[in-house]
Scaffold this motif. Structure first.
Motif, short mmCIF file in Angstrom:
data_model
loop_
_atom_site.label_atom_id
_atom_site.label_comp_id
_atom_site.label_asym_id
_atom_site.label_seq_id
_atom_site.Cartn_x
_atom_site.Cartn_y
_atom_site.Cartn_z
N GLU A 1 10.81 5.25 5.23
CA GLU A 1 11.38 5.74 6.42
C GLU A 1 12.46 5.06 7.11
O GLU A 1 13.42 5.46 7.55
N VAL A 2 12.28 3.56 7.11
CA VAL A 2 13.26 2.89 7.53
C VAL A 2 14.38 2.83 6.99
O VAL A 2 15.63 2.97 7.48
N THR B 1 0.92 -1.11 -0.25
CA THR B 1 -0.16 -0.12 0.01
C THR B 1 0.83 1.33 0.06
O THR B 1 2.25 1.38 0.24
N ASP C 1 15.65 5.44 5.30
CA ASP C 1 16.29 6.88 5.81
C ASP C 1 16.72 6.74 7.00
O ASP C 1 18.05 7.02 7.08
N GLU C 2 16.06 5.86 7.97
CA GLU C 2 16.86 5.77 9.23
C GLU C 2 18.11 4.99 9.24
O GLU C 2 19.11 5.32 10.09
N ASP D 1 0.92 3.45 2.30
CA ASP D 1 1.47 3.65 3.71
C ASP D 1 2.60 2.70 3.72
O ASP D 1 3.69 2.85 4.68
N ASP D 2 2.54 1.34 3.33
CA ASP D 2 3.80 0.47 3.13
C ASP D 2 4.94 0.90 2.59
O ASP D 2 6.11 1.06 3.22
N GLU E 1 5.55 4.13 2.25
CA GLU E 1 6.02 5.48 3.22
C GLU E 1 6.86 4.84 4.31
O GLU E 1 7.96 5.48 4.39
N GLU E 2 6.49 3.75 5.01
CA GLU E 2 7.09 2.82 5.95
C GLU E 2 8.59 2.73 5.46
O GLU E 2 9.49 2.60 5.97
N ILE E 3 8.68 1.85 4.21
CA ILE E 3 9.76 1.45 3.78
C ILE E 3 10.88 2.51 3.66
O ILE E 3 11.90 2.48 3.79
#
Length: 66
Positions: free
Chosen positions: A45-46, A36, A48-49, A38-39, A41-43
């Motif tokens: 973010e991870v 999705t 990036d971190e 959202d998935d 976006e989370e990928i």
């Protein structure tokens, strides 16, 4: 859990059935995942971190240059 070692290629595609992320390792192992927004976006973010995302300044155009 499946692991793709040494990621060689990834393809992101949108179809009428949804958004799919296909990843392929250098050993030709391929995994296709339905994701999705959202998935994704989370990928990001991870990633990036863990790795940090850097903007590529070379693509910016200096409009003051003649």
């Amino acid at each position: 859990m499946t692991t793709i070692a040494d990621l060689d290629e990834f393809i992101l595609e949108e179809t009428e059935d949804g958004i799919f992320l296909t990843v392929t390792g250098d050993d030709e192992t391929t995994l296709k995942l339905k994701v999705t927004l959202d998935d994704l976006e989370e990928i990001v973010e991870v990633i990036d971190e863990v790795f940090g995302l850097e903007e590529d300044d070379s693509e910016e155009v200096d409009e003051t240059a003649g």
